[in-house]
Design a protein around this motif. Structure first.
Motif, short mmCIF file in Angstrom:
data_model
loop_
_atom_site.label_atom_id
_atom_site.label_comp_id
_atom_site.label_asym_id
_atom_site.label_seq_id
_atom_site.Cartn_x
_atom_site.Cartn_y
_atom_site.Cartn_z
N VAL A 39 -0.68 -6.49 -6.28
CA VAL A 39 0.83 -6.68 -5.55
C VAL A 39 1.52 -5.37 -5.54
O VAL A 39 1.85 -4.86 -4.63
N LYS A 40 1.48 -4.74 -6.83
CA LYS A 40 2.28 -3.19 -6.83
C LYS A 40 1.54 -2.35 -5.97
O LYS A 40 2.26 -1.47 -5.55
N ALA A 41 0.28 -2.45 -5.83
CA ALA A 41 -0.58 -1.27 -4.82
C ALA A 41 -0.04 -1.35 -3.60
O ALA A 41 -0.20 -0.44 -2.80
N LYS A 42 0.31 -2.76 -2.95
CA LYS A 42 0.77 -2.72 -1.73
C LYS A 42 2.24 -2.72 -1.39
O LYS A 42 2.65 -2.94 -0.09
N ILE A 43 3.01 -2.50 -2.18
CA ILE A 43 4.39 -2.61 -1.85
C ILE A 43 5.38 -1.20 -2.10
O ILE A 43 4.62 -0.43 -2.80
N GLY A 44 6.37 -1.12 -1.37
CA GLY A 44 7.17 0.13 -1.50
C GLY A 44 6.67 1.33 -0.84
O GLY A 44 6.90 2.43 -1.39
N HIS A 45 5.77 1.20 0.12
CA HIS A 45 5.20 2.36 0.72
C HIS A 45 6.15 3.04 1.98
O HIS A 45 5.87 2.32 3.18
N TYR A 46 7.09 3.52 1.96
CA TYR A 46 7.97 3.78 2.95
C TYR A 46 7.23 4.36 3.98
O TYR A 46 7.74 4.57 5.23
N ASP A 47 6.21 5.38 3.83
CA ASP A 47 5.83 6.25 4.83
C ASP A 47 4.76 5.00 6.03
O ASP A 47 4.84 5.36 7.12
N VAL A 48 4.68 3.98 5.34
CA VAL A 48 3.94 3.03 6.16
C VAL A 48 5.29 2.08 6.66
O VAL A 48 5.38 1.56 7.87
N LEU A 49 6.19 1.39 5.69
CA LEU A 49 7.21 0.66 6.14
C LEU A 49 8.15 0.89 7.30
O LEU A 49 8.37 0.06 8.31
N GLY A 50 8.56 2.17 7.40
CA GLY A 50 9.35 2.65 8.26
C GLY A 50 8.81 2.59 9.82
O GLY A 50 9.55 2.03 10.67
N LYS A 51 7.46 2.68 9.91
CA LYS A 51 6.88 2.76 11.23
C LYS A 51 6.84 1.52 11.60
O LYS A 51 6.90 0.59 12.78
N THR A 72 10.36 2.66 -3.67
CA THR A 72 11.43 1.64 -4.17
C THR A 72 10.79 0.12 -3.70
O THR A 72 10.33 -0.06 -2.36
N ALA A 73 10.81 -0.78 -4.59
CA ALA A 73 10.35 -2.18 -4.31
C ALA A 73 11.07 -3.02 -5.49
O ALA A 73 10.60 -2.76 -6.65
N ILE A 74 11.64 -3.95 -5.17
CA ILE A 74 12.21 -4.84 -6.27
C ILE A 74 11.04 -5.59 -7.13
O ILE A 74 10.27 -6.23 -6.59
N GLY A 75 11.37 -5.60 -8.50
CA GLY A 75 10.24 -6.48 -9.06
C GLY A 75 8.79 -5.74 -9.09
O GLY A 75 8.01 -6.12 -9.62
#
Length: 347
Positions: free
Chosen positions: A291-303, A280-283
């Motif tokens: 840009v699309k390739a680098k947003i919404g990666h929860y496996d990375v964002l959580g850490k 999930t990523a707004i927009g």
């Protein structure tokens, strides 16, 4: 911008960006249920109550559930904050588990969502929604609580915890959006008028397709269809114009009011419950490929965000998506209750 709104139109929902409008309504979707502007006709799992209050010169009401401890009461309260494309009702299994574990559970629908008012004109800020919720809790006699926020509800729970730190014992967030600043990362701005036109075209099939891909990594369970009907029925009922307009205002709030830069300021024990397959990523649907390739990666964002929050605990659910509490309730609630019982709440 819509020209005018009828006074009898009010209430909608909080979570992630949702390219629902690209889908035309199918015959099956057209035959589905339609609900009133405050979700009239949709059954909530527990008694629905209403809190009347004044805000921005308007008389508003928040729908909410107040569920007493069903097991041995432990004297503690958990406040549940729903996501953008969810409602208080979608917490049904969590309410049951928490109540049986001895907690009083408060589950409100925020202004602009579901069973709550959808005003003609409203300045949506996370600070305002936090203030509204604090007024509700004060009216209910609740001085301290644990917050559990899902998706956009995680952004709201963060803002509430920053605004009222002395009233928050613990903070838990389930796949919160806002773990990154999309506008800062180059996602184009979508105007409120553009959001509004998009939200007017919401359909059940569009909701289902988006959630299957973005929320659940291509998987689907029959029990999710109830929540699709809830959203689609609200958007095609008699309040559809007001629902779409409030939804557009809320999306603008989410995009333009990041909490990312303030995670470092949280002062209470904080739990991140992350389904790692969430994208999930707004927009994201209008972002340039790089840009699309680098947003919404929860496996990375959580850490990454767990390192920013001073007293954080990260629990990951490998292979799960945006709503692990709905996808695998038993596994999710075991992790949640384990943390609630072992972390030292701020008293």
């Amino acid at each position: 911008m819509p020209v005018s709104f009828s006074r009898w139109l009010p209430g909608l929902l909080l979570c992630a960006a949702l390219p629902l409008s690209a889908q035309a309504a199918t015959p099956a979707a057209a035959e589905g249920p339609a609900y009133g502007p405050e979700l009239q006709g949709f059954d909530y799992p527990y008694t629905l109550k209403h809190f009347a209050f004044e805000s921005q010169g308007k008389s508003l009401q928040m729908g909410y559930m107040d569920v007493a401890a069903n097991g041995k009461a432990n004297g503690r309260t958990v406040v549940l904050m729903h996501g953008k494309n969810f409602c208080a009702a979608t917490w049904d299994s969590s309410i049951k588990v928490l109540s049986e574990a001895g907690y009083r559970v408060i589950a409100p629908d925020q202004i602009g969502f579901c069973t709550s008012s959808k005003p003609d004109h409203y300045q949506y800020t996370f600070q305002q929604l936090a203030t509204n919720t604090q007024q509700l809790l004060k009216a209910l006699g609740i001085q301290k609580a644990t917050l559990l926020g899902h998706s956009t509800g995680g952004m709201l729970a963060t803002r509430y915890a920053l605004q009222y730190p002395e009233q928050v014992e613990q903070l838990a967030m389930v796949n919160p959006i806002g773990l990154e600043d999309w506008k800062g990362l180059g996602v184009p701005y979508r105007t409120i008028d553009q959001w509004y036109q998009r939200e007017l075209k919401v359909s059940a099939q569009g909701i289902r397709d988006y959630e299957r891909i973005t929320y659940y990594d291509g998987r689907w369970k029959p029990e999710f269809d109830r929540w699709v009907d809830m959203l689609a029925g609200l958007s095609k009922g008699p309040g559809k114009i007001q629902v779409a307009w409030n939804s557009a205002l809320i999306y603008d709030m989410i995009f333009t009011q990041p909490v990312y830069y303030e995670f470092k300021d949280l002062k209470m024990p904080t739990l991140l419950l992350i389904g790692t397959s969430d994208t999930t990523a707004i927009g994201k649907d209008i972002a340039p490929p790089e840009v699309k390739a680098k947003i919404g990666h929860y496996d990375v964002l959580g850490k990454q965000v767990a390192k920013l929050i001073p007293q954080s605990t990260l629990v990951e659910f490998p292979g799960m998506g945006h709503a692990p509490q709905m996808e695998e309730p038993a596994q999710f609630h075991k992790a949640l209750l384990g943390w609630l019982n072992t972390s030292n709440p701020v008293r």
